[in-house]
Design a protein around this motif. Structure first.
Motif, short mmCIF file in Angstrom:
data_model
loop_
_atom_site.label_atom_id
_atom_site.label_comp_id
_atom_site.label_asym_id
_atom_site.label_seq_id
_atom_site.Cartn_x
_atom_site.Cartn_y
_atom_site.Cartn_z
N ALA A 13 -2.23 0.82 -3.96
CA ALA A 13 -0.87 0.50 -3.53
C ALA A 13 -0.88 -0.50 -2.38
N TYR A 14 -1.85 -0.37 -1.47
CA TYR A 14 -1.96 -1.34 -0.38
C TYR A 14 -2.23 -2.74 -0.94
N LEU A 15 -3.10 -2.83 -1.93
CA LEU A 15 -3.40 -4.12 -2.54
C LEU A 15 -2.15 -4.71 -3.19
N MET A 16 -1.40 -3.88 -3.90
CA MET A 16 -0.17 -4.37 -4.52
C MET A 16 0.84 -4.81 -3.47
N TYR A 57 3.12 0.12 -8.24
CA TYR A 57 3.66 0.81 -7.08
C TYR A 57 3.05 0.24 -5.79
N THR A 58 3.91 0.01 -4.80
CA THR A 58 3.46 -0.46 -3.49
C THR A 58 3.24 0.73 -2.57
N ILE A 59 2.77 0.46 -1.36
CA ILE A 59 2.42 1.53 -0.44
C ILE A 59 3.65 2.36 -0.07
N GLN A 60 4.80 1.71 0.09
CA GLN A 60 6.00 2.45 0.45
C GLN A 60 6.43 3.40 -0.67
N ILE A 61 6.32 2.95 -1.90
CA ILE A 61 6.69 3.80 -3.04
C ILE A 61 5.74 4.98 -3.17
#
Length: 301
Positions: free
Chosen positions: A73-76, A229-233
């Motif tokens: 997710a951090y990478l995204m 999915y990103t880190i916030q999601i």
């Protein structure tokens, strides 16, 4: 210069006010970080304080167990933030440069339409329908990038004001006399002189992309879009999973044992720390541009 008594009093008062406002801004972040290292049971019994009676790494231990998902997710998030910010800056600077030219026919109409979008929009339902049916961004990486690109009218106005009020028109005229074409003027003269406003808008746009989770909620589904999915999601989903586990604890002894051993209170603080850490690290490098850019870009014509 001789400093009068009134001058010294004004300086002392101004420093006191600045210190108080600084403390109001900094202390919540300090409490957040301390709370994430507080023992969960102690926090439930005593609340969060700057000097907790018991420290613990349980919250970060739970996040570490989920790091395979969180790392992806951090990478995204980095990809979405970098691509979205870069494309947004290209669109905003080019748009702002165009409407800053008063001698081009039709630019007043374009400026009016730009400001109109800041005041009125088609609403969530029509916007969702357009993105899904016309743009086909559902369950794609573009679902996290395109919606924010369509909502940067304020940034365009900031950049336009900077171009109009901070860059002498004589520089452009001299370049045209020397044979420079419009795109060359924009790249070699306008952009190098616009670092403060570009950095300011870039920072605000990057923050918007980094903190965004609504677009993922609207346009990404668990079945086809979870890989984006990103880190916030992801962190929001972890928080929801913990809440669901706690709510189910009353109906199952096994669930109750798992919920009792999970840092349900402090993990929310740890999740917040994980989410804001990159922003806290990068912001000092942009601060000097941010202050100058927001001041000059906000000047009315």
């Amino acid at each position: 210069m001789l400093k009068t008594r009134e001058y010294r009093f004004t300086q002392i008062f101004a420093h006191i006010v600045c210190i108080l406002f600084t403390l109001c801004a900094v202390l919540p972040f300090i409490l957040l970080i301390i709370a994430s290292f507080t023992d969960n049971q102690w926090a439930i019994s005593n609340g969060f304080t700057f000097l907790p009676g018991k420290w613990s790494l349980e919250a970060y231990g739970y996040i570490a167990e989920q790091w395979g998902t969180i790392g992806h997710a951090y990478l995204m998030t980095l990809v979405v933030t970098a691509v979205g910010t870069a494309v947004s800056l290209v669109i905003s600077t080019l748009f702002a440069y165009g409407i800053s030219k008063k001698d081009i026919p039709g630019m007043k109409i374009v400026s009016f339409l730009l400001i109109f979008t800041m005041l009125f929009n088609g609403g969530l339902v029509s916007t969702y329908y357009c993105y899904i049916k016309l743009w086909h961004i559902k369950n794609t990486l573009w679902a996290l990038i395109i919606p924010n690109l369509m909502m940067n009218a304020f940034n365009v106005i900031l950049i336009r004001n900077y171009f109009t009020n901070s860059i002498p028109i004589s520089l452009e005229e001299a370049a045209r006399i020397d044979g420079a074409h419009e795109f060359s003027i924009f790249l070699r003269i306008i952009l190098p002189l616009s670092k403060p406003i570009v950095a300011t808008v870039g920072l605000m746009t990057g923050l918007a992309y980094w903190n965004d989770w609504m677009n993922g909620l609207y346009y990404l589904s668990n079945r086809g879009g979870s890989r984006y999915y990103t880190i916030q999601i992801v962190l929001n989903n972890i928080n929801d999973d913990i809440m669901a586990l706690v709510q189910s604890a009353t109906s199952s002894s096994g669930m109750a044992t798992a919920a009792a051993n999970m840092p349900t209170t402090t993990i929310r603080m740890a999740i917040a720390v994980i989410g804001i850490l990159p922003v806290l690290v990068l912001y000092p490098f942009f601060q000097r541009y941010f202050v100058k850019g927001i001041t000059l870009g906000g000047v009315k014509e």
